[in-house]
Scaffold this active site. Structure first.
Site, mmCIF file in Angstrom:
data_model
loop_
_atom_site.group_PDB
_atom_site.id
_atom_site.type_symbol
_atom_site.label_atom_id
_atom_site.label_comp_id
_atom_site.label_asym_id
_atom_site.label_seq_id
_atom_site.Cartn_x
_atom_site.Cartn_y
_atom_site.Cartn_z
ATOM 1 N N THR A 13 0.721 -1.481 0.255
ATOM 2 C CA THR A 13 0.257 -0.402 -0.110
ATOM 3 C C THR A 13 0.886 1.026 -0.308
ATOM 4 O O THR A 13 1.023 2.526 -0.311
ATOM 5 C CB THR A 13 -1.033 -0.334 1.263
ATOM 6 O OG1 THR A 13 -1.290 -1.584 1.319
ATOM 7 C CG2 THR A 13 -1.836 1.516 1.343
ATOM 8 N N VAL A 14 1.780 1.348 0.946
ATOM 9 C CA VAL A 14 2.342 2.676 1.494
ATOM 10 C C VAL A 14 3.452 2.671 -0.188
ATOM 11 O O VAL A 14 4.172 4.023 -0.741
ATOM 12 C CB VAL A 14 3.203 2.837 2.140
ATOM 13 C CG1 VAL A 14 4.166 3.880 1.950
ATOM 14 C CG2 VAL A 14 2.118 2.618 3.823
ATOM 15 N N GLU A 133 9.963 9.934 9.095
ATOM 16 C CA GLU A 133 9.135 11.067 8.616
ATOM 17 C C GLU A 133 7.248 10.019 8.807
ATOM 18 O O GLU A 133 6.752 9.913 9.690
ATOM 19 C CB GLU A 133 8.850 12.402 8.032
ATOM 20 C CG GLU A 133 7.327 12.891 7.888
ATOM 21 C CD GLU A 133 7.548 13.960 8.495
ATOM 22 O OE1 GLU A 133 8.267 14.616 8.817
ATOM 23 O OE2 GLU A 133 6.849 13.733 9.851
ATOM 24 N N VAL A 136 5.896 7.915 12.233
ATOM 25 C CA VAL A 136 5.521 8.676 13.484
ATOM 26 C C VAL A 136 3.821 9.442 12.505
ATOM 27 O O VAL A 136 3.823 10.930 12.262
ATOM 28 C CB VAL A 136 6.440 9.474 14.171
ATOM 29 C CG1 VAL A 136 4.476 9.892 15.220
ATOM 30 C CG2 VAL A 136 6.880 9.141 14.858
ATOM 31 N N ILE A 140 1.034 13.607 8.837
ATOM 32 C CA ILE A 140 1.541 14.843 9.088
ATOM 33 C C ILE A 140 2.891 14.782 9.819
ATOM 34 O O ILE A 140 4.128 13.750 10.288
ATOM 35 C CB ILE A 140 0.939 15.283 11.163
ATOM 36 C CG1 ILE A 140 -0.664 14.547 10.409
ATOM 37 C CG2 ILE A 140 1.374 15.871 11.714
ATOM 38 C CD1 ILE A 140 -1.184 14.186 11.962
ATOM 39 N N GLY A 191 -8.716 -0.562 5.923
ATOM 40 C CA GLY A 191 -6.853 -1.108 6.283
ATOM 41 C C GLY A 191 -6.643 -0.062 6.774
ATOM 42 O O GLY A 191 -5.166 0.347 6.331
ATOM 43 N N GLU A 194 -3.202 -2.254 11.413
ATOM 44 C CA GLU A 194 -1.682 -3.314 11.396
ATOM 45 C C GLU A 194 -2.044 -4.877 10.820
ATOM 46 O O GLU A 194 -3.626 -5.220 11.039
ATOM 47 C CB GLU A 194 -0.896 -3.162 13.114
ATOM 48 C CG GLU A 194 -0.582 -1.463 13.953
ATOM 49 C CD GLU A 194 0.823 -1.186 11.881
ATOM 50 O OE1 GLU A 194 1.711 -1.405 12.405
ATOM 51 O OE2 GLU A 194 -0.039 -0.318 11.521
ATOM 52 N N ASP A 205 1.310 0.097 19.007
ATOM 53 C CA ASP A 205 1.947 0.650 17.532
ATOM 54 C C ASP A 205 1.338 2.380 18.151
ATOM 55 O O ASP A 205 2.470 3.140 17.723
ATOM 56 C CB ASP A 205 0.455 0.803 16.557
ATOM 57 C CG ASP A 205 0.778 1.551 15.941
ATOM 58 O OD1 ASP A 205 2.078 1.610 14.681
ATOM 59 O OD2 ASP A 205 0.191 2.714 15.498
ATOM 60 N N LYS A 209 5.377 4.741 18.310
ATOM 61 C CA LYS A 209 5.336 6.476 18.086
ATOM 62 C C LYS A 209 5.217 6.929 18.778
ATOM 63 O O LYS A 209 6.073 8.098 18.990
ATOM 64 C CB LYS A 209 3.874 6.631 17.010
ATOM 65 C CG LYS A 209 3.199 6.361 16.059
ATOM 66 C CD LYS A 209 1.960 6.312 15.215
ATOM 67 C CE LYS A 209 1.398 5.035 14.285
ATOM 68 N NZ LYS A 209 0.328 4.917 14.481
HETATM 69 N N1 HSE Z 1 -2.498 1.016 12.092
HETATM 70 C C1 HSE Z 1 -2.009 2.219 12.041
HETATM 71 C C2 HSE Z 1 -3.332 3.018 12.835
HETATM 72 C C3 HSE Z 1 -1.299 3.067 10.729
HETATM 73 O O1 HSE Z 1 -4.061 2.941 13.354
HETATM 74 O O2 HSE Z 1 -3.003 4.298 12.891
HETATM 75 C C4 HSE Z 1 -0.175 3.746 10.897
HETATM 76 O O3 HSE Z 1 0.610 4.113 11.388
#
Ligand code: HSE
Length: 439
Positions: A13-14, A133, A136, A140, A191, A194, A205, A209
């Site tokens: 995706t990314v 970048e 996190v 943003i 989507g 994680e 998660d 961050k």
């Molecule tokens: N699983 C993370 C979230 C994806 O829901 O923010 C982006 O880091």
């Protein structure tokens, strides 16, 4: 100047977002950077999927090490995720003297000190860059904000909604009265979650961050193992309701705070007064507040996940590397674009600006006024979004007529209003306020 050559590890995706954004905005990016940025090699186990994204623009291989071994490659982007193979490849890329861009918050929060220290020693001590970048709050630019924009400050605290999945779940539970499981399923369908959704719902998660932000805010090592982590799985729907009745919203916050005796590093559900802007961040959106001694409280808001928002952050890191490794004259330009690429695009006169309008006029309360006014607007091609005509007060024979227009050219509105104001049934001048949906 030679284009920066980039190798991409993982094109899901990314990764495909990075390829798309870089291709679509190449011209604009060159104007900012002073040189091209070219993804020339992509490694993915699913070579068919990779080829479908990049076509003939880049060589596709299944072996990530072939990218690292290629002497042409200046930068390796790691978008594989996790601590296993991703860690080995990042360290190998650094050892091979490549700069690294990664979105892998888990890897950096847990092994960041080892990775940054290897990066500092690479190239016989000259060092390579490891930029993150995208790790996190997705799109943003909070890392750049902490590293550069707020660099004058002694930062007191950082607090953020930095996990979109849990924020989406909490919003759905509050808005629609959904139970936790249903809301989680919806988030996964969209989507956001994680690969292992326990990382989202148990707060891990967010803790990855906020650990990275704590290091940047306070100049401390990354210490994920010291973070207090509590997710939203034990949160009752009734607590969301009661908090609401008391004027609070419950959000999963990641907090890093400097206190006299040390640093607080914690993730947990938190009541926030509804009147705070951050309490109104809903759905999968992210927001981070930073308090600095000079600047005061600041707030950053945007998409924390998704293909192009995350790609926006990855490509920004590539631009930084391209600038820093290019000619000194191509380092970050004061006005963001290279002086030689400044465009002659004109600033539009207000008459040419397209926006929508709130119009308020005092009119005689008589038959046909509304038709006359809307007729004049229609002649200028101005379409109406909404009309309110207040009932005349007892004993008065005039009233307010309020019109919201759709988007239209300001000059046409000016012409229409001159005719409207000339009508005998329109009393005085028309109040005109521009309207922006900011959607
Ligand atoms: N699983 C993370 C979230 C994806 O829901 O923010 C982006 O880091």
């Amino acid at each position: 100047m030679k284009a920066l050559k980039v190798g991409l590890l993982g094109i899901g995706t990314v990764g495909s977002g990075v390829f798309t954004v870089l291709t679509r905005n190449q011209e604009e990016i060159v104007r900012r950077t002073g040189r091209g940025i070219e993804i020339s090699m992509v490694a993915d186990l699913d070579t068919a999927r990779a080829s479908a994204v990049v076509g003939n623009a880049a060589a596709v291989v299944s072996d990530a090490r072939a990218v690292i071994a290629n002497p042409e490659i200046d930068v390796v982007i790691e978008l594989i995720g996790g601590y296993g193979i991703a860690k080995a490849l990042v360290l190998e890329a650094i050892a091979a003297g490549k700069h690294v861009v990664t979105a892998n918050k888990a890897l950096l929060a847990v092994h960041g000190d080892e990775i940054f220290s290897a990066a500092a020693k690479a190239r016989n001590g000259a060092g390579v860059m490891v930029l993150f970048e995208a790790a996190v709050a997705g799109g943003i630019p909070i890392i750049k904000t902490l590293r550069e924009g707020l660099t004058a400050n002694r930062i007191q605290w950082v607090a953020g909604i930095i996990n979109g999945t849990t924020n989406f779940i909490l919003s759905e539970m509050r808005d629609k009265g959904q139970d936790f499981a249903t809301a989680l399923k919806a988030a996964q369908g969209l989507g956001y979650a994680e690969t292992d959704p326990t990382f989202d719902i148990e707060g891990v998660d967010a803790a990855h961050k906020v650990t990275l932000m704590s290091a940047m805010a306070f100049g401390i090592p990354v210490q994920f193992d010291k973070a207090y982590v509590e997710g939203i799985t034990k949160l009752g729907a009734e607590d969301i309701k009661y908090a609401e009745q008391l004027g609070y919203r419950i959000k999963l916050l990641g907090i890093a705070k400097r206190v006299e005796s040390g640093i607080e590093l914690r993730v947990h559900p938190t009541l926030i007064p509804t009147k705070r802007l951050i309490a109104n961040v809903e759905g999968a959106m992210n927001a981070v507040m930073v308090q600095g001694d000079a600047v005061g409280t600041t707030l950053y808001y945007g998409k924390g996940a998704g293909s192009e928002p995350t790609a926006s952050a990855v490509v920004a890191d590539l631009v930084d590397i391209a600038r820093m490794t290019g000619n000194a004259s191509q380092a970050t330009p004061a006005l963001a674009f290279q002086p030689s690429s400044v465009s002659a695009l004109p600033i539009l006169p207000i008459e040419q600006v397209v926006t929508s309008f709130y119009l308020r006029m005092r009119v005689a309360d008589e038959a046909g006024v509304l038709a006359k006014v809307t007729g004049i607007l229609a002649e200028q091609g101005i379409s109406i979004d909404a009309v309110i005509q207040k009932e005349a007060k007892d004993g008065e024979n005039q009233t307010d007529l309020i019109i919201l227009t759709h988007d239209c050219v300001e000059g046409k509105v000016g012409m229409a209003l001159r005719q409207v104001e000339a009508l005998s049934s329109v009393l005085g001048s028309v109040v005109k306020i521009r309207k922006e949906e900011l959607a």
